[in-house]
Design a protein around this motif. Sequence first.
Motif, PDB file in Angstrom:
ATOM      1  N   THR A  32     -17.504  65.493  10.301  1.00 47.05           N
ATOM      2  CA  THR A  32     -18.214  65.645   9.022  1.00 47.05           C
ATOM      3  C   THR A  32     -17.380  66.403   7.988  1.00 47.05           C
ATOM      4  O   THR A  32     -17.883  66.770   6.930  1.00 47.05           O
ATOM      5  CB  THR A  32     -19.547  66.385   9.223  1.00 47.05           C
ATOM      6  N   SER A  33     -16.107  66.619   8.291  1.00 48.55           N
ATOM      7  CA  SER A  33     -15.239  67.424   7.426  1.00 48.55           C
ATOM      8  C   SER A  33     -14.717  66.669   6.212  1.00 48.55           C
ATOM      9  O   SER A  33     -14.178  67.270   5.287  1.00 48.55           O
ATOM     10  CB  SER A  33     -14.045  67.946   8.229  1.00 48.55           C
ATOM     11  N   GLY A  34     -14.848  65.340   6.236  1.00 45.44           N
ATOM     12  CA  GLY A  34     -14.243  64.519   5.194  1.00 45.44           C
ATOM     13  C   GLY A  34     -12.967  63.845   5.668  1.00 45.44           C
ATOM     14  O   GLY A  34     -12.295  63.145   4.893  1.00 45.44           O
ATOM     15  N   LEU A  35     -12.626  64.035   6.944  1.00 43.17           N
ATOM     16  CA  LEU A  35     -11.457  63.377   7.523  1.00 43.17           C
ATOM     17  C   LEU A  35     -11.560  61.864   7.352  1.00 43.17           C
ATOM     18  O   LEU A  35     -12.604  61.272   7.626  1.00 43.17           O
ATOM     19  CB  LEU A  35     -11.349  63.729   9.011  1.00 43.17           C
ATOM     20  N   ASP A  36     -10.478  61.246   6.908  1.00 39.24           N
ATOM     21  CA  ASP A  36     -10.495  59.803   6.662  1.00 39.24           C
ATOM     22  C   ASP A  36     -10.095  58.997   7.884  1.00 39.24           C
ATOM     23  O   ASP A  36     -10.733  57.984   8.195  1.00 39.24           O
ATOM     24  CB  ASP A  36      -9.560  59.464   5.497  1.00 39.24           C
ATOM     25  N   VAL A  37      -9.029  59.410   8.560  1.00 39.08           N
ATOM     26  CA  VAL A  37      -8.524  58.638   9.697  1.00 39.08           C
ATOM     27  C   VAL A  37      -8.176  59.571  10.854  1.00 39.08           C
ATOM     28  O   VAL A  37      -7.504  60.590  10.659  1.00 39.08           O
ATOM     29  CB  VAL A  37      -7.263  57.820   9.318  1.00 39.08           C
ATOM     30  N   MET A  38      -8.624  59.203  12.040  1.00 34.71           N
ATOM     31  CA  MET A  38      -8.218  59.891  13.262  1.00 34.71           C
ATOM     32  C   MET A  38      -7.569  58.877  14.190  1.00 34.71           C
ATOM     33  O   MET A  38      -8.203  57.919  14.623  1.00 34.71           O
ATOM     34  CB  MET A  38      -9.405  60.541  13.971  1.00 34.71           C
ATOM     35  N   ILE A  39      -6.281  59.080  14.453  1.00 34.08           N
ATOM     36  CA  ILE A  39      -5.562  58.237  15.402  1.00 34.08           C
ATOM     37  C   ILE A  39      -5.611  58.918  16.759  1.00 34.08           C
ATOM     38  O   ILE A  39      -5.226  60.087  16.889  1.00 34.08           O
ATOM     39  CB  ILE A  39      -4.096  58.054  14.972  1.00 34.08           C
ATOM     40  N   VAL A  40      -6.103  58.210  17.753  1.00 34.72           N
ATOM     41  CA  VAL A  40      -6.226  58.768  19.098  1.00 34.72           C
ATOM     42  C   VAL A  40      -5.213  58.061  19.992  1.00 34.72           C
ATOM     43  O   VAL A  40      -5.267  56.840  20.153  1.00 34.72           O
ATOM     44  CB  VAL A  40      -7.652  58.583  19.646  1.00 34.72           C
TER      45      VAL A  40
END
Length: 307
Positions: free
Chosen positions: A139-147
């Motif tokens: 919910t921080s506003g992060l756009d993309v998380m690559i795992v």
Amino acid sequence: MQTPLSYWQRHVYSVIRYGTCRKYKNFIKAYYFYLKGQTKISSLPSFLKIEISRFCDVNCKLCFADTSDEFYPLQDYKKLINQFKDYVFLVSLYDIGEPLHNAHVIECVRYAHENKIGTVISTSLSINKDDAFWSDLVTSGLDVMIVAIDGVTQKTYNQYRRNGKYELVMSNLKKILELKKFNKSKVFIEWQMIDFEWNRFEQKAAKKMAYELGCDYFRIIPEANKPRKSWDLDDITRKRNCLLPYVLFFVTAKNDVRLCYKIYHHDMHIGNLANSSFAEIWNGFEISRVRDPDKIAQRIGCQKCRE
């Protein structure tokens, strides 16, 4: 090497979502300087890469061992965001280290988001965090998380990420995807798998699992370390300048400024913000050698690069 489509997609998304007339004008100016081969430029970076953590304990097989307990200071991070917020579309918060080890990672994301700059992190997810942390992250506003998950069994996964804990990774991923759905978060989750001989028999299963769990995208990327090193042996010399030093400013957790986030077996260091100003580095001697179509062929590391 061919840059994956998803790499450009996340940049295009940020350019559209966070674009302004000033940002577009700055980028067009930078691209014009690139086409002209101009070495001294008046445009500013359109993209930032700030390594907020140099610490990582996953011990990837082909990674570089230059890890340390260093984290980019939050006040220095905010200074860079403040300095470039009118020009930058996207800030990448990772390089060698695991960004989620930085105690201020969520604040870093939120600060960029508040200043209308996109954010992307790449993580192994092999890290112990409580549910509140994962909820705050999505919910921080992060756009993309690559795992980064290179197998669907512990044995295959540990072939590359030797100290990684597969069960912990999958537990964290499931929590993140559940929290994303619950909070109606727009963070884009990409499962990334490096192509190795030892994991090819699991790639189809990994893709199926990724989409069943709710990931937005599954990507297989070619193993890059060996091909890049082999370029040094080929009788091919680069004949054009590089776009990166016109549009990207890359700072490590040590405050070193690097030319490139792709080549690590040669020195890409061009200065340090602790003892040089941005202006001195951005239009300095080292960066001008890469912007120059003729001189780039003389710089070790750049002269054989095919990116």
